[in-house]
Design a protein around this motif. Structure first.
Motif, mmCIF file in Angstrom:
data_model
loop_
_atom_site.group_PDB
_atom_site.id
_atom_site.type_symbol
_atom_site.label_atom_id
_atom_site.label_comp_id
_atom_site.label_asym_id
_atom_site.label_seq_id
_atom_site.Cartn_x
_atom_site.Cartn_y
_atom_site.Cartn_z
ATOM 1 N N TYR A 80 0.810 -1.235 0.000
ATOM 2 C CA TYR A 80 0.000 0.000 0.000
ATOM 3 C C TYR A 80 0.839 1.279 0.000
ATOM 4 N N GLY A 81 2.146 1.161 0.288
ATOM 5 C CA GLY A 81 3.006 2.348 0.296
ATOM 6 C C GLY A 81 2.888 3.153 1.582
ATOM 7 N N ARG A 82 1.971 2.785 2.457
ATOM 8 C CA ARG A 82 1.767 3.522 3.710
ATOM 9 C C ARG A 82 0.888 2.705 4.666
ATOM 10 N N ILE A 83 1.003 3.015 5.937
ATOM 11 C CA ILE A 83 0.051 2.499 6.932
ATOM 12 C C ILE A 83 -0.325 3.714 7.777
ATOM 13 N N ASP A 84 -1.594 4.055 7.805
ATOM 14 C CA ASP A 84 -1.995 5.276 8.501
ATOM 15 C C ASP A 84 -2.341 5.058 9.967
ATOM 16 N N ALA A 85 -2.876 3.886 10.274
ATOM 17 C CA ALA A 85 -3.331 3.705 11.662
ATOM 18 C C ALA A 85 -3.285 2.242 12.087
ATOM 19 N N LEU A 86 -3.130 2.063 13.405
ATOM 20 C CA LEU A 86 -3.188 0.744 14.044
ATOM 21 C C LEU A 86 -4.289 0.784 15.094
ATOM 22 N N VAL A 87 -5.174 -0.198 15.058
ATOM 23 C CA VAL A 87 -6.172 -0.329 16.127
ATOM 24 C C VAL A 87 -5.868 -1.611 16.891
ATOM 25 N N ASN A 88 -5.535 -1.469 18.174
ATOM 26 C CA ASN A 88 -5.253 -2.621 19.038
ATOM 27 C C ASN A 88 -6.568 -3.137 19.602
ATOM 28 N N ASN A 89 -7.044 -4.239 19.038
ATOM 29 C CA ASN A 89 -8.372 -4.751 19.387
ATOM 30 C C ASN A 89 -8.383 -6.263 19.652
ATOM 31 N N ALA A 90 -7.263 -6.948 19.446
ATOM 32 C CA ALA A 90 -7.247 -8.411 19.614
ATOM 33 C C ALA A 90 -7.575 -8.784 21.068
ATOM 34 N N TYR A 91 -8.024 -10.018 21.247
ATOM 35 C CA TYR A 91 -8.417 -10.453 22.593
ATOM 36 C C TYR A 91 -7.838 -11.838 22.863
ATOM 37 N N PRO A 92 -6.506 -11.918 23.045
ATOM 38 C CA PRO A 92 -5.906 -13.227 23.347
ATOM 39 C C PRO A 92 -6.169 -13.624 24.786
ATOM 40 N N ARG A 93 -6.398 -14.873 25.039
ATOM 41 C CA ARG A 93 -6.509 -15.378 26.414
ATOM 42 C C ARG A 93 -6.096 -16.844 26.427
ATOM 43 N N ASN A 94 -5.555 -17.314 27.557
ATOM 44 C CA ASN A 94 -5.147 -18.720 27.631
ATOM 45 C C ASN A 94 -6.325 -19.597 28.052
ATOM 46 N N LYS A 95 -6.100 -20.903 28.163
ATOM 47 C CA LYS A 95 -7.236 -21.821 28.356
ATOM 48 C C LYS A 95 -7.878 -21.693 29.739
ATOM 49 N N ASN A 96 -7.195 -21.094 30.680
ATOM 50 C CA ASN A 96 -7.752 -20.953 32.026
ATOM 51 C C ASN A 96 -8.350 -19.568 32.288
ATOM 52 N N TYR A 97 -8.434 -18.763 31.253
ATOM 53 C CA TYR A 97 -8.928 -17.398 31.408
ATOM 54 C C TYR A 97 -10.411 -17.397 31.784
ATOM 55 N N GLY A 98 -10.803 -16.465 32.645
ATOM 56 C CA GLY A 98 -12.233 -16.315 32.954
ATOM 57 C C GLY A 98 -12.608 -16.841 34.329
ATOM 58 N N ARG A 99 -11.619 -17.243 35.110
ATOM 59 C CA ARG A 99 -11.909 -17.799 36.435
ATOM 60 C C ARG A 99 -12.150 -16.695 37.462
ATOM 61 N N HIS A 100 -12.745 -17.126 38.594
ATOM 62 C CA HIS A 100 -12.935 -16.212 39.721
ATOM 63 C C HIS A 100 -11.601 -15.973 40.426
ATOM 64 N N PHE A 101 -11.522 -14.859 41.120
ATOM 65 C CA PHE A 101 -10.273 -14.370 41.731
ATOM 66 C C PHE A 101 -9.456 -15.462 42.450
ATOM 67 N N PHE A 102 -10.093 -16.206 43.366
ATOM 68 C CA PHE A 102 -9.335 -17.188 44.159
ATOM 69 C C PHE A 102 -8.896 -18.402 43.328
ATOM 70 N N ASP A 103 -9.468 -18.562 42.143
ATOM 71 C CA ASP A 103 -9.114 -19.707 41.286
ATOM 72 C C ASP A 103 -8.056 -19.357 40.238
ATOM 73 N N VAL A 104 -7.643 -18.097 40.206
ATOM 74 C CA VAL A 104 -6.645 -17.685 39.212
ATOM 75 C C VAL A 104 -5.247 -18.007 39.743
ATOM 76 N N GLU A 105 -4.514 -18.849 39.012
ATOM 77 C CA GLU A 105 -3.143 -19.181 39.420
ATOM 78 C C GLU A 105 -2.196 -18.069 38.972
ATOM 79 N N TYR A 106 -1.136 -17.919 39.709
ATOM 80 C CA TYR A 106 -0.104 -16.911 39.404
ATOM 81 C C TYR A 106 0.362 -17.015 37.944
ATOM 82 N N GLU A 107 0.589 -18.266 37.501
ATOM 83 C CA GLU A 107 1.097 -18.489 36.137
ATOM 84 C C GLU A 107 0.080 -18.033 35.089
#
Ligand code: NAD
Length: 255
Positions: A80-107
């Motif tokens: 394209y000869g140029r890039i005008d803008a970047l929108v940071n919108n991705a939503y990566p998460r690992n397989k354990n994402y979404g747990r309640h506070f006490f169930d979230v491991e440090y790793e």
């Protein structure tokens, strides 16, 4: 409003990303779906109106992988000869994402922060290097009300949903990354803003929708079409001197 601007949108194949891509193409921009899944990106493109197809491109890009980012910047520059803008919108998460506070491991905490907030930093850094050489650029970070206010945990009662602690940390960190980068890029003709979104309708349970509505002013959870106007505004010349700011589209949830 976008006049052939080349806009790279990470996670462009997702729920919110697809709506942004459509709006950018509708406003005569060139909308690049930059997703970790090329197949999902191609499907997203194919699902959008025929009349917009010429204004939409798809690339495979992993925000956590430096080589992938650098290669795609080079590819888009050549194409394209140029890039005008970047929108940071991705939503990566690992397989354990979404747990309640006490169930979230440090790793898991560390991994999810690294994938998401680290990924946004990674993409921003490499695009900014390109923008500095090019002489202009525009970055928009997609954030959430949960980067801004404490979770209203009561609205999730009776559902399996919660606000993961990582998400709150990621999005509040992202809000400040915007300010940091805007200030760091003084005099470089590169602006950086945050677009904070309220919850988006996606088949959530009725009880949750009702509780969420109580926290809002006129609608409650929003449709993807409700949030695209502010994105187009931030990409356009109309917002030329809006820099380091946070635009909040949440039907008043956060007040
Ligand atoms: N959906 C909501 O209610 C809501 C509310 C507020 C903010 N947001 C924010 O909007 C953004 C998009 O959310 P969504 O709901 O559309 O998510 P989604 O899961 O529907 O889409 C996310 C996309 O990101 C892609 N992706 C995942 N890892 C990637 C990587 N490493 N590199 C590149 N692409 C990758 C996925 O393939 C997917 O297409 C996120 O930043 C999210 O936090 C969403």
């Amino acid at each position: 409003m976008l006049n052939n601007q080349v806009v790279v949108l990470t996670g462009g194949a997702g729920l919110v990303g697809k709506a942004f891509i459509e709006a950018i193409a509708q406003n005569s921009g060139v909308a690049i779906i930059a997703d970790i899944s090329l197949e999902k990106g191609q499907q997203a493109k194919a699902s959008l109106p025929e009349s917009l197809q010429d204004n939409i491109d798809v690339i495979e890009l992993d925000i956590t992988n430096k080589e992938s980012i650098v290669q795609q910047i080079q590819f888009l520059h050549e194409k394209y000869g140029r890039i005008d803008a970047l929108v940071n919108n991705a939503y990566p998460r690992n397989k354990n994402y979404g747990r309640h506070f006490f169930d979230v491991e440090y790793e898991d905490f560390n991994e999810n922060v690294a994938l998401h907030l680290g990924g946004y930093f990674n993409v921003s850094k490499h695009f900014t290097k390109f923008f500095v050489e090019q002489g202009h650029g525009n970055i928009i970070n997609i954030s959430s009300i949960y980067g801004l206010v404490a979770p209203r945990f009561h609205i999730y009662e009776g559902t399996k949903m919660t606000v993961p602690v990582e998400y709150a940390v990621i999005k509040s960190g992202l809000n400040h990354l915007t300010e940091y980068m805007a200030a760091y890029l003084k005099d470089k003709n590169i602006r950086v803003n945050t677009l904070t979104l309220g919850g988006i309708l996606d088949g959530q349970p009725e009880s949750f929708l009702k509780n969420y509505r109580e926290e809002c002013l006129n609608k409650g959870m929003l449709n993807p079409e409700d949030i695209v106007g502010s994105m187009v505004y931030l990409l356009s010349e109309q917002s030329k001197y809006v820099n380091g700011q946070n635009i909040i589209v949440d039907d008043g949830f956060s007040i």
